[in-house]
Design an enzyme around this catalytic site. Structure first.
Site, mmCIF file in Angstrom:
data_model
loop_
_atom_site.group_PDB
_atom_site.id
_atom_site.type_symbol
_atom_site.label_atom_id
_atom_site.label_comp_id
_atom_site.label_asym_id
_atom_site.label_seq_id
_atom_site.Cartn_x
_atom_site.Cartn_y
_atom_site.Cartn_z
ATOM 1 N N THR A 1 0.822 -1.122 -0.011
ATOM 2 C CA THR A 1 -0.116 0.114 -0.200
ATOM 3 C C THR A 1 0.720 1.112 0.001
ATOM 4 O O THR A 1 0.496 2.132 -0.686
ATOM 5 C CB THR A 1 -1.159 0.201 1.178
ATOM 6 O OG1 THR A 1 -1.835 -1.356 1.050
ATOM 7 C CG2 THR A 1 -1.888 1.044 1.102
ATOM 8 N N TRP B 1 2.573 -6.516 -22.991
ATOM 9 C CA TRP B 1 2.417 -5.521 -21.881
ATOM 10 C C TRP B 1 1.076 -5.329 -21.422
ATOM 11 O O TRP B 1 0.986 -5.324 -20.034
ATOM 12 C CB TRP B 1 2.940 -4.158 -22.586
ATOM 13 C CG TRP B 1 3.347 -2.872 -21.866
ATOM 14 C CD1 TRP B 1 2.599 -2.303 -20.757
ATOM 15 C CD2 TRP B 1 4.382 -2.041 -21.883
ATOM 16 N NE1 TRP B 1 3.193 -1.235 -20.085
ATOM 17 C CE2 TRP B 1 4.321 -1.165 -20.825
ATOM 18 C CE3 TRP B 1 5.465 -1.890 -22.930
ATOM 19 C CZ2 TRP B 1 5.101 -0.084 -20.811
ATOM 20 C CZ3 TRP B 1 6.464 -0.769 -22.875
ATOM 21 C CH2 TRP B 1 6.311 0.085 -21.701
ATOM 22 N N ILE B 2 0.153 -5.610 -22.154
ATOM 23 C CA ILE B 2 -1.153 -5.337 -21.710
ATOM 24 C C ILE B 2 -1.413 -6.475 -20.714
ATOM 25 O O ILE B 2 -2.744 -6.222 -19.985
ATOM 26 C CB ILE B 2 -2.339 -5.287 -22.859
ATOM 27 C CG1 ILE B 2 -3.440 -4.498 -22.400
ATOM 28 C CG2 ILE B 2 -2.547 -6.561 -23.426
ATOM 29 C CD1 ILE B 2 -3.416 -3.144 -22.254
ATOM 30 N N ARG C 1 -2.586 -5.963 -16.177
ATOM 31 C CA ARG C 1 -3.774 -5.477 -16.029
ATOM 32 C C ARG C 1 -3.840 -4.696 -14.915
ATOM 33 O O ARG C 1 -5.135 -4.283 -14.537
ATOM 34 C CB ARG C 1 -5.010 -6.612 -15.935
ATOM 35 C CG ARG C 1 -4.981 -7.556 -17.123
ATOM 36 C CD ARG C 1 -5.941 -8.479 -17.214
ATOM 37 N NE ARG C 1 -5.874 -9.492 -16.045
ATOM 38 C CZ ARG C 1 -5.127 -10.591 -16.029
ATOM 39 N NH1 ARG C 1 -4.351 -10.935 -16.950
ATOM 40 N NH2 ARG C 1 -5.065 -11.517 -15.024
ATOM 41 N N GLU D 1 -5.173 3.463 -25.733
ATOM 42 C CA GLU D 1 -4.265 3.200 -27.068
ATOM 43 C C GLU D 1 -4.689 4.190 -27.985
ATOM 44 O O GLU D 1 -6.013 4.558 -28.470
ATOM 45 C CB GLU D 1 -4.256 1.894 -27.083
ATOM 46 C CG GLU D 1 -3.639 1.396 -28.237
ATOM 47 C CD GLU D 1 -3.279 -0.052 -28.690
ATOM 48 O OE1 GLU D 1 -2.444 -0.112 -29.549
ATOM 49 O OE2 GLU D 1 -4.135 -0.916 -27.791
ATOM 50 N N ARG E 1 -7.750 -1.945 -40.656
ATOM 51 C CA ARG E 1 -6.460 -2.104 -39.922
ATOM 52 C C ARG E 1 -6.422 -3.821 -39.578
ATOM 53 O O ARG E 1 -5.191 -4.122 -39.201
ATOM 54 C CB ARG E 1 -6.757 -1.473 -38.386
ATOM 55 C CG ARG E 1 -7.994 -2.071 -37.944
ATOM 56 C CD ARG E 1 -8.183 -1.274 -36.598
ATOM 57 N NE ARG E 1 -9.439 -1.973 -35.873
ATOM 58 C CZ ARG E 1 -9.736 -1.431 -34.717
ATOM 59 N NH1 ARG E 1 -8.871 -0.742 -33.949
ATOM 60 N NH2 ARG E 1 -10.924 -2.102 -34.063
ATOM 61 N N ASP F 1 0.644 2.735 -10.471
ATOM 62 C CA ASP F 1 1.148 2.955 -9.252
ATOM 63 C C ASP F 1 2.349 2.267 -9.121
ATOM 64 O O ASP F 1 2.687 1.504 -9.869
ATOM 65 C CB ASP F 1 0.193 2.733 -8.311
ATOM 66 C CG ASP F 1 -0.327 1.378 -7.775
ATOM 67 O OD1 ASP F 1 0.868 0.412 -7.677
ATOM 68 O OD2 ASP F 1 -1.184 0.800 -8.023
ATOM 69 N N HIS G 1 3.782 0.493 -6.746
ATOM 70 C CA HIS G 1 3.835 -1.018 -6.503
ATOM 71 C C HIS G 1 3.646 -1.843 -7.543
ATOM 72 O O HIS G 1 4.305 -2.830 -8.103
ATOM 73 C CB HIS G 1 2.459 -1.297 -5.420
ATOM 74 C CG HIS G 1 2.455 -2.811 -5.170
ATOM 75 N ND1 HIS G 1 3.269 -3.634 -4.707
ATOM 76 C CD2 HIS G 1 1.052 -3.566 -5.637
ATOM 77 C CE1 HIS G 1 2.768 -4.823 -4.723
ATOM 78 N NE2 HIS G 1 1.522 -4.843 -5.036
ATOM 79 N N ARG H 1 9.710 -7.715 -16.324
ATOM 80 C CA ARG H 1 10.071 -7.352 -17.791
ATOM 81 C C ARG H 1 11.387 -6.905 -17.787
ATOM 82 O O ARG H 1 12.005 -6.873 -19.022
ATOM 83 C CB ARG H 1 8.980 -6.565 -18.406
ATOM 84 C CG ARG H 1 7.569 -6.990 -18.410
ATOM 85 C CD ARG H 1 7.467 -7.997 -19.112
ATOM 86 N NE ARG H 1 6.068 -8.392 -19.188
ATOM 87 C CZ ARG H 1 5.768 -9.770 -19.979
ATOM 88 N NH1 ARG H 1 6.650 -10.326 -20.312
ATOM 89 N NH2 ARG H 1 4.265 -9.914 -19.993
#
Length: 304
Positions: free
Chosen positions: A89, A110-111, A114, A120, A196, A212, A214, A223
């Site tokens: 926290t 990357w997505i 979550r 995007e 596309r 955030d 954390h 990564r």
């Protein structure tokens, strides 16, 4: 070209008009605001906004201390304690918003994280640029023979040239067809949201990504690791440099306990204790599987 002329002009205008604030600021992060850090051949990472600093983590943590509890005497000691004991926290009190330009196949990896807010670039509304990620020759590697999701030896000579030529040709052919399908003068054309779908996964997209601290640390632990795919790891490495300037104490603790540390199972700890007593422990007597034992040996053995 990572930044378009319009984007560069917008950034220059924003940097030329600093505004006073009463909120806490991180001097290290201020230097990164609106500065684009180039990644890969056309990508970048740039800081749009941030909230909090090392002091914000400490401030949030000490709010939770009730009367009579022990206070940590210094901020660094407290932050390291929080990191060491997996508190979350206080680190969530800091946030960062990034503008990222990246290949679509990297964005799909990357997505998977979550725990961020993402918006995007819309290819339903706008037309994507003719910009594709083409790997540098040293990144053209064969499939690993020991890791089903990793790379092996680097391709060389005619094989490397053949692959590079196919990547470039296929990407440009797909974009040519994309352009020809769109509505143009003299033809009705196909809707952008349908046209596309013919584009390759190495075309570049862009997004705003707000997270955030954390959850950013969790992203970076996975990564920025040496085992991560190169194309997403270089983005994580660029973000690490930003975070190190933003919250240097927290990032130092993160490097020590997360990036440079290791988590041991109960069986592994028992083996360490037995080894310290002079016992010769093997995989067969450890109670671990072969995979667990191999990873354990990678932790306890000195690197060559």
């Amino acid at each position: 070209m990572p930044l378009s002329p319009d984007q560069r002009a917008e950034i220059d205008a924003q940097r030329a008009s600093p505004k006073p604030t009463l909120r806490a600021v991180s001097e290290g992060m201020e230097a990164h605001l609106y500065h684009a850090h180039e990644v890969l051949d056309h990508g970048f990472v740039r800081v749009i906004d941030y909230m909090g600093d090392d002091a914000a983590i400490v401030q949030a943590a000490r709010v939770s201390y009730g009367a009579g509890t022990k206070h940590v005497s210094n901020d660094e000691g407290l932050i390291r304690y929080l990191m060491r004991h997996w508190h979350s926290t206080p680190f969530e009190m800091c946030e960062i918003k990034l503008h990222v330009k990246l290949p679509v196949f990297v964005a799909r990896q990357w997505i998977r994280h979550r725990t961020a807010n993402v918006n995007e670039y819309s290819a339903r509304y706008s037309i994507l640029d003719r910009e594709f990620y083409i790997p540098a020759p040293e990144q053209l590697a064969a499939q690993s023979v020991v890791n089903n999701q990793g790379r092996g030896e680097v391709l060389t000579g005619e094989e490397a040239a053949r692959v590079l030529e196919m990547l470039k040709r296929d990407a440009n052919t797909a974009y040519d067809h994309y352009e020809s399908m769109l509505s143009q003068e003299g033809q009705q054309g196909l809707a952008r949201e349908l046209a596309r779908m013919n584009l390759p996964a190495n075309i570049y997209t862009q997004w705003y990504w707000k997270v955030d601290l954390h959850n950013l640390f969790h992203f970076l632990r996975l990564r920025a690791d040496a085992h991560a795919q190169y194309e997403i790891r270089v983005y994580a490495d660029a973000i690490c440099k930003v975070v190190a300037d933003w919250v240097p104490i927290a990032f130092g603790a993160f490097e020590d306990y997360r990036m440079g540390g290791a988590t041991l199972s109960g069986k592994a700890i028992d083996c360490v204790r037995r080894m310290l007593k002079g016992e010769a422990v093997t995989q067969e007597t450890s109670g671990m599987s072969k995979g667990e034992w191999r990873e354990f040996m990678g932790v306890v053995n000195s690197p060559e």
